[in-house]
Design an enzyme around this catalytic site. Structure first.
Site, PDB file in Angstrom:
ATOM      1  N   SER A 195       9.617  18.769  44.754  1.00  0.00           N
ATOM      2  CA  SER A 195      10.827  19.671  44.656  1.00  0.00           C
ATOM      3  C   SER A 195      11.715  19.209  43.989  1.00  0.00           C
ATOM      4  O   SER A 195      11.980  18.746  43.085  1.00  0.00           O
ATOM      5  CB  SER A 195      10.668  20.536  45.733  1.00  0.00           C
ATOM      6  OG  SER A 195      11.218  21.925  45.502  1.00  0.00           O
ATOM      7  N   GLU A 308       2.242  26.956  43.448  1.00  0.00           N
ATOM      8  CA  GLU A 308       3.498  26.814  43.257  1.00  0.00           C
ATOM      9  C   GLU A 308       4.540  28.113  43.238  1.00  0.00           C
ATOM     10  O   GLU A 308       5.474  28.017  43.965  1.00  0.00           O
ATOM     11  CB  GLU A 308       4.103  26.133  42.105  1.00  0.00           C
ATOM     12  CG  GLU A 308       3.511  24.583  41.736  1.00  0.00           C
ATOM     13  CD  GLU A 308       4.280  23.658  42.861  1.00  0.00           C
ATOM     14  OE1 GLU A 308       4.735  24.075  43.809  1.00  0.00           O
ATOM     15  OE2 GLU A 308       3.896  22.426  42.719  1.00  0.00           O
ATOM     16  N   HIS A 400       3.766  25.643  47.436  1.00  0.00           N
ATOM     17  CA  HIS A 400       4.661  24.689  47.276  1.00  0.00           C
ATOM     18  C   HIS A 400       5.224  23.661  48.695  1.00  0.00           C
ATOM     19  O   HIS A 400       5.342  23.989  49.427  1.00  0.00           O
ATOM     20  CB  HIS A 400       5.818  25.463  46.803  1.00  0.00           C
ATOM     21  CG  HIS A 400       7.160  24.690  46.427  1.00  0.00           C
ATOM     22  ND1 HIS A 400       7.229  23.662  45.271  1.00  0.00           N
ATOM     23  CD2 HIS A 400       8.312  24.249  46.949  1.00  0.00           C
ATOM     24  CE1 HIS A 400       8.277  23.277  45.008  1.00  0.00           C
ATOM     25  NE2 HIS A 400       8.874  23.251  46.325  1.00  0.00           N
TER      26      HIS A 400
END
Length: 502
Positions: A195, A308, A400
């Protein structure tokens, strides 16, 4: 060579004493730069002063200021105490080392507003037992890490806004100078992150200040949001100061703002989850550098997860609303989008998949093509594994950040997964971690195949390969060709249209 039971390492600035833990040597809270406090706030990290008395490094340092509640809910655990004095790193190394080992330096995620190197999912023990040296670190977050204001322009003789990236660069320099004392090979350093950590690694791959500080990169869920233009950042910094009652702020007044007043600020005074383009760290937009294949040459692994879009609400994205926007755009027709996503019904689900691919999946495709242009190998993956007990809870796939405890092989050690994971889940996590370590150990121009459950071949020139990690949420690995190729080509063109220099 077997080290003493109490590990002692000699750094360039002094001795550090760690802990012996289950066949490993562990150091927690080693400083890699001077505390960025007082007059050192919003400056590049400064050198440390040497110490003459051995320093005990057995406790994680304070984290950068952030929301503890937010980090516990979304960032991987309790970040502990907060302080501007947060520039410390942690090291895990095998107690028995016969030769210098590959080094893996981790950059945590959290949208540049939360996170810390000492959070439970990032425990480096399992990776270190695979004969690598693992380093995790803290860097400045929020406005402490990214800030521009007219009063601070060119204070140091150059423009500097990306202080968090400078912290990461300082840590990499420390690793280059000192990691041999901990059993690591300073000539084989893999930078990996997820990320915001992945976005950081992408930025450092194009930063002139990070050249030659690492040799390989693993990009997990790096996103394609555009960098903040310099002018926008300066205007935001000025507005923030005015919001805090400093209309004509001096550098001294800005540095006197209590740190605890900066992190809770909400929109429009919050920090974007991207760096600022236009300073010495990031002179040009990261994405544009990859479009033009101007990244530092090195082997790269890059991939993203199948859901995601689970993080989109954090970025303030309305999934159905994005599809409704497309309906109003003639140049980018919704009809074409629907052709690319056959069988997907409803704006919310269509938005979930389109936003996922535009923001995350396409980034891997762009990097792959950039790597091919400079003759460097690229391993692409798609992570789609959900633990057996969570199939119904997460019907859209791997959310995510779900890949992180598999990469670190900490799935059975952290909450809540430790309460429900199966032997199959744990075996799968071990296989994922093996691939990551094999990349750190072997990936090179002459070694473009990683061994594991399947032979993972890099996407060298003329090849478009991708490893599916988890097949329909079940344990499995499959190498596929031209994954989502038509979607990727379209979204790459859209992404390119949105890239602009400040």
């Amino acid at each position: 060579m077997e080290n003493p039971s109490t590990p002692v390492a000699e750094t360039r600035l002094g001795t550090v004493i760690g802990l012996a833990e289950n066949g490993l040597h562990v150091w927690r809270g080693i400083p890699f730069a001077a505390p960025p406090v007082g007059d050192r706030r919003w400056r590049a990290p400064q050198p440390l002063t040497a110490w003459s008395t051995p320093r005990v490094a057995d406790t994680y340092s304070p984290s950068s200021w952030q929301s503890s509640e937010y980090c516990r809910a979304l960032g991987g655990g309790d970040p502990g105490e907060f302080s501007e004095d947060c520039l410390y790193l942690n090291i895990w190394s095998p107690a028995v080392r016969r030769e210098p080992l590959p080094v893996m330096v981790w950059l945590h995620g959290g949208g540049f507003t939360i996170g810390a190197g000492g959070l439970p999912p990032y425990n480096g023990s399992a990776l270190a037992r695979r004969d690598v040296v693992v380093v995790t670190l803290n860097y400045r977050l929020g406005h402490l890490g990214f800030f521009a204001h007219p009063a601070l322009e060119e204070e140091a003789g150059e423009r500097v806004y990306n202080f968090a990236l400078l912290d990461q660069i300082a840590a990499l320099r420390w690793v280059k100078e000192n990691i041999h004392a901990f059993g690591g090979d300073a000539e084989n350093v893999t930078l990996f992150g997820e990320s915001a950590g992945a976005r950081s690694a992408l930025s450092l791959m194009v930063s002139p200040l990070a050249k030659d500080l690492f040799h390989k990169a693993i990009i997990q869920s790096g996103y394609a949001l555009p960098d903040t233009p310099r002018r926008t950042a300066l205007a935001k910094g000025k507005a923030l100061a005015e919001h805090l009652g400093l209309a004509d702020a001096t550098p001294e007044q800005l540095r006197a703002i209590p740190a605890e007043d900066l992190w809770p600020l909400a929109a429009p005074h919050n920090v974007a989850p991207v760096p600022i383009v236009g300073d010495a760290v990031l002179p040009q937009p990261m994405i544009e550098c990859f479009f033009n294949a101007r990244q530092h040459p090195m082997p790269v692994m890059i991939g993203s997860n199948s859901d995601e879009a689970s993080v989109m609400s954090v970025f303030g994205v309305d999934l159905a609303g994005e599809i409704q926007k497309l309906r109003r755009q003639r140049r980018f027709g919704l009809g074409l989008i629907k052709l690319l996503y056959p069988g997907v019904k409803g704006d919310t689900e269509l938005g979930r998949q389109v936003c996922r691919d535009m923001a995350f999946t396409t980034m891997g495709f762009v990097v792959m093509q950039a790597q091919q242009r400079i003759g460097q190998p690229c391993w692409r993956y798609w992570f789609d594994y959900v633990a057996e007990a969570e199939h119904e809870t997460y019907p859209h796939g791997a959310w995510h950040g779900n890949d992180v405890p598999y990469v670190f092989d900490t799935l059975g050690e952290i909450s809540p997964s430790c309460d429900y994971v199966t032997e199959s889940d744990l075996k799968f996590a071990g296989q994922v971690a093996d691939y990551w370590v094999n990349f750190a150990r072997h990936a090179s121009l002459s070694c473009t195949t990683l061994h594991g459950p399947v032979r993972w071949q890099a996407s060298v020139r003329g090849k478009d390969r991708l490893l599916r990690i988890g097949l329909n949420k079940y344990a499995g690995f499959k190498l596929v060709n031209r994954f989502m190729r038509t979607r990727m080509e379209l979204f790459k063109r859209v992404m390119h249209q949105h890239v602009s220099l400040d």
